[in-house]
Motif scaffolding. Structure first.
Motif, short mmCIF file in Angstrom:
data_model
loop_
_atom_site.label_atom_id
_atom_site.label_comp_id
_atom_site.label_asym_id
_atom_site.label_seq_id
_atom_site.Cartn_x
_atom_site.Cartn_y
_atom_site.Cartn_z
N ILE A 69 2.75 -75.27 -29.64
CA ILE A 69 3.44 -75.08 -28.36
C ILE A 69 3.40 -73.59 -28.01
O ILE A 69 3.56 -72.73 -28.87
CB ILE A 69 4.91 -75.56 -28.46
N ASN A 70 3.20 -73.30 -26.74
CA ASN A 70 3.10 -71.93 -26.18
C ASN A 70 1.72 -71.30 -26.34
O ASN A 70 1.50 -70.18 -25.87
CB ASN A 70 4.17 -70.99 -26.75
N ASP A 71 0.79 -71.99 -27.06
CA ASP A 71 -0.60 -71.56 -26.96
C ASP A 71 -1.02 -71.69 -25.50
O ASP A 71 -0.44 -72.49 -24.74
CB ASP A 71 -1.50 -72.46 -27.82
N LYS A 72 -2.03 -70.94 -25.09
CA LYS A 72 -2.49 -71.01 -23.70
C LYS A 72 -3.95 -71.45 -23.65
O LYS A 72 -4.79 -70.91 -24.36
CB LYS A 72 -2.33 -69.66 -23.00
N GLY A 103 -1.21 -65.59 -29.07
CA GLY A 103 -0.86 -64.19 -29.24
C GLY A 103 -1.99 -63.31 -28.76
O GLY A 103 -2.43 -63.40 -27.62
N GLN A 104 -2.51 -62.46 -29.65
CA GLN A 104 -3.64 -61.59 -29.31
C GLN A 104 -4.98 -62.20 -29.74
O GLN A 104 -6.02 -61.58 -29.57
CB GLN A 104 -3.45 -60.23 -30.01
N GLN A 105 -4.92 -63.40 -30.28
CA GLN A 105 -6.12 -64.02 -30.85
C GLN A 105 -6.67 -65.11 -29.93
O GLN A 105 -5.91 -65.88 -29.33
CB GLN A 105 -5.78 -64.62 -32.21
#
Length: 200
Positions: A69-72, A103-105
Motif C-alpha cells: 500500500i502507498n506504492d505508486k 520511496g526513492q526506489q
C-alpha cells in the motif's frame, strides 16, 4: 396498462424528448459500465488513476508479496497509470509490466492478469446496481405519478443520482469522458438537491 403508459408519455409534451433521452442515456451508461467492469482483467490490486498510488491489494493474489500500500504505479506496459488502468489490448492470461515507485526506489514488477474474483466483481458492480435502482425509481415516478413539476423534479433528481454513481464508477477505471461527466454532475447535484428538498 399500455394505455396508461401511452397517456403518461403524451402528457409530458415538450418535456418528453429531453427527459426520455436522458433516461436512455442513464441506463446506457449503466449497461456500458457493467460490461466494462466485467471485461476488465484483474492484476490483484487497485490504484488511483490520477496519482498512481496503490490503495488496495487482494491478499489472495501474487500482487500481495510484490507490492505494498502507498506504492505508486508509474507505468503499465509503457502507459501512464491513467491510460493503463483498464489494460488496453490485454486479456486474461497476459503478463503486464508495472513500473513502481517505492520511496526513492523504482521497481519493475510483472504480473499475470486474471479474472476478477466474484467478491471483487460484486463490490465493483454494487454502485451500478444502486444507480440502476435510482434509475428505475425515476422511471416509476414519471409513469405512475401525475405529470406535475414536483414529480418531474424528484424523478430528475433520482436520475442525476443514477448518472453520478455510474459515471463515478467508470471514472475510477480511468475513462476520460466519465471523469469529465462525473465532475460536471457533482457541480449540479448540490443545487438540485437543495431545490428538491425545498420543494418538498
Amino acid at each position: 396498462m399500455y394505455q396508461v403508459w401511452r397517456k403518461r408519455l403524451l402528457s409530458l409534451s415538450n418535456f418528453n424528448i429531453l427527459y426520455y433521452s436522458a433516461l436512455i442515456l442513464a441506463v446506457a451508461v449503466i449497461v456500458y459500465g457493467g460490461i466494462k467492469i466485467i471485461k476488465t482483467p484483474y492484476a490483484g490490486f487497485f490504484w488511483a488513476f490520477s496519482s498512481g498510488e496503490i490503495y488496495q491489494i487482494d491478499p489472495d493474489t501474487k500482487a500481495t508479496g510484490l507490492l505494498s500500500i502507498n506504492d505508486k504505479v508509474l507505468a503499465v506496459n509503457g502507459l501512464g497509470p491513467k491510460e493503463g488502468m483498464v489494460f488496453p489490448g490485454q486479456q486474461i492470461g497476459d503478463s503486464v509490466e508495472f513500473i513502481i515507485q517505492r520511496g526513492q526506489q523504482r521497481l519493475s514488477v510483472s504480473l499475470e492478469l486474471v479474472a476478477q474474483p466474484v467478491n471483487t466483481l460484486i463490490e465493483n458492480l454494487a454502485p451500478l446496481a444502486i444507480g440502476l435502482s435510482f434509475w428505475f425509481s425515476a422511471l416509476l415516478i414519471i409513469f405512475w405519478a401525475q405529470a406535475k413539476p414536483i414529480s418531474r423534479l424528484l424523478s430528475l433528481f433520482l436520475m442525476m443520482m443514477s448518472l453520478i454513481l455510474s459515471t463515478g464508477t467508470l471514472s475510477g477505471y480511468g475513462n476520460p469522458w466519465a471523469v469529465t461527466s462525473f465532475r460536471f454532475l457533482m457541480w449540479i447535484i448540490g443545487p438540485l438537491t437543495l431545490h428538491t428538498h425545498a420543494r418538498f
